[in-house]
Design an enzyme around this catalytic site. Sequence first.
Site, PDB file in Angstrom:
ATOM      1  N   ASN A 193      49.844  47.275  34.260  1.00 58.31           N
ATOM      2  CA  ASN A 193      48.482  47.313  33.715  1.00 58.31           C
ATOM      3  C   ASN A 193      47.542  47.932  34.745  1.00 58.31           C
ATOM      4  O   ASN A 193      47.750  47.773  35.961  1.00 58.31           O
ATOM      5  CB  ASN A 193      48.029  45.898  33.376  1.00 58.31           C
ATOM      6  N   LEU A 209      47.797  48.933  28.770  1.00 54.53           N
ATOM      7  CA  LEU A 209      46.424  48.510  28.977  1.00 54.53           C
ATOM      8  C   LEU A 209      46.086  47.408  27.980  1.00 54.53           C
ATOM      9  O   LEU A 209      46.703  47.306  26.919  1.00 54.53           O
ATOM     10  CB  LEU A 209      45.456  49.686  28.836  1.00 54.53           C
ATOM     11  N   GLU A 210      45.079  46.605  28.315  1.00 52.76           N
ATOM     12  CA  GLU A 210      44.789  45.420  27.521  1.00 52.76           C
ATOM     13  C   GLU A 210      44.254  45.718  26.132  1.00 52.76           C
ATOM     14  O   GLU A 210      44.086  44.794  25.319  1.00 52.76           O
ATOM     15  CB  GLU A 210      43.802  44.504  28.266  1.00 52.76           C
ATOM     16  N   HIS A 211      44.001  46.989  25.829  1.00 54.35           N
ATOM     17  CA  HIS A 211      43.503  47.319  24.493  1.00 54.35           C
ATOM     18  C   HIS A 211      44.633  47.634  23.518  1.00 54.35           C
ATOM     19  O   HIS A 211      44.374  47.936  22.362  1.00 54.35           O
ATOM     20  CB  HIS A 211      42.488  48.450  24.583  1.00 54.35           C
ATOM     21  N   VAL A 216      48.704  41.717  22.526  1.00 50.84           N
ATOM     22  CA  VAL A 216      48.864  42.183  23.905  1.00 50.84           C
ATOM     23  C   VAL A 216      48.516  41.073  24.886  1.00 50.84           C
ATOM     24  O   VAL A 216      49.144  40.921  25.945  1.00 50.84           O
ATOM     25  CB  VAL A 216      48.043  43.464  24.174  1.00 50.84           C
TER      26      VAL A 216
END
Length: 519
Positions: free
Chosen positions: A307, A333-335, A363
């Site tokens: 990440n 990525l956190e999206h 996620v």
Amino acid sequence: MPAPSRGTAARSKVMTAEEAVAKIPSGSTIAIGGLISILCPETVIAALGNRFETSGSPAHVSVVTPVRVGWDKDNTTGLDHFARPGMLKRLISGSFNVKESPRITDMIRNNQIEAYSFSMGTLFQLIRSMAGGNDGMFTKVGLRTYVDPRMEGGKLNEATTDNINEVIQVGAEEYLYYRPLPIDVAIIRGTTADEDGNVSLEREPVTLAGLEMAMAAKASGGYVIVQAERLTAKGSISPRSVAIPGILVDAVVIDPEQQQSLLPYNPSWTGEVKAPTDDMVQPMALDMKKIILRRAAEELLPGSVINLGVGIPVALPQLLLEQHRLDQVTFSLEHGAVGGIPMGEEVFGAHRNPTAFFTSPQVFDYYHNGGLSATLLGFAQIDGSGNVNVSKFNGIFRGSGGFIDITHRTKKIMFCGTLTSGGLDIGIQDGKMTIVKEGRHKKLIRQVEHLTFNAEAAREKGQEPVYITERAVFRLGDNGLVLTEYAPGIDVEKEILPYIDFKVDIDPDVKPMSPHLFV
């Protein structure tokens, strides 16, 4: 609030933005989807702001948005449409940005609205919990950080007094319990909608949580507005392509000028095409950022799932391309996008050539269970205990975004940034570093202003924080930070220790950083 009644006869749900927002009453709690400019239902939000400007309604609304929306400090966009006295009562968000939403952040600073900052993943999962009709949510994420009510409870100013969460003990374990958050209105976005309100996301680079927001609103008897780029006849979207079923949607607003993001439409972000990467292989200049990233890259093992946070970390893919190592790791990525090459900060969240997409609640499930191999994150402040602040400093509200979620269970955490800020300039010659001009501001201070990362909690969980700067590397020891490496050419006593506001232990085996980082 009850949804508008409709007869049994088939009837299109398509209407203007003005018609859609006219149904929103004062006092509503509104969930808004979007990620800065990506998936932001700008046309609908703008119409809502205009309605208040002309009629004074809806007043005293509460807004819940896990990720900030808005992107233009000079023009009103996103959340700044709510920055009108009397319109917004309360804002609950995972992230804030004075550059993108200056009016909202001014209202927070001046105590004109209530404001809470919680971790992005917590908000997404709380919305999912509401979608299932649950009585709140239990989580360990955020314990012993600023979202813990024993510290600040996520409150950002003096006008914010209510506790939204509390600490509850179940057996021998502590949990944060978040109270139910009924959603009256959900305003979300997609690409294509049919006349029945079925919505697809084929031109969007992330999924986020439009489905969960719509379900949460329906679970509360609420109202759902979807903005889309184009309209198609009912029943013409493949069922497998429907991301938000029409049974959850009350109003469809079509905006043919809707943009994928701030940049022109890029089909490689959605998987429509796979773009070549040769044009992205451009050697980075040998500067502070490259040195930090080179050192961080030494910690990565082949097969890692990584990440990246905003700031210096977002350039790691460029470095790995240069090193011909991109195929050794997978980015997440956190999206929600997985694989490919994450883009820069302007379109943070989009990936070039992604291989898959999570929804946002999914996620964070993955992150919370320790699925990540490593993460590279920025920092604003670090203290002698190894605690980190990225969320609130020097009067700036940033929020934690996904930071607390990412650091909750990830084994290898690399905090990447410069030792000082404000005019720092270095020189590199013959494999050695010199400080040409020292930064005006120290970033390693006696005590962080906001506790976004709790080092003691990380130590108890067996995590491995590494603090990487351009001239020094620190690890977490029993008593706090330990200096383990320094840049060749740097004098530890003169050019490192005086710029740290606390006592640092020096590893007996302290050594120069690898020479190849500086050539």
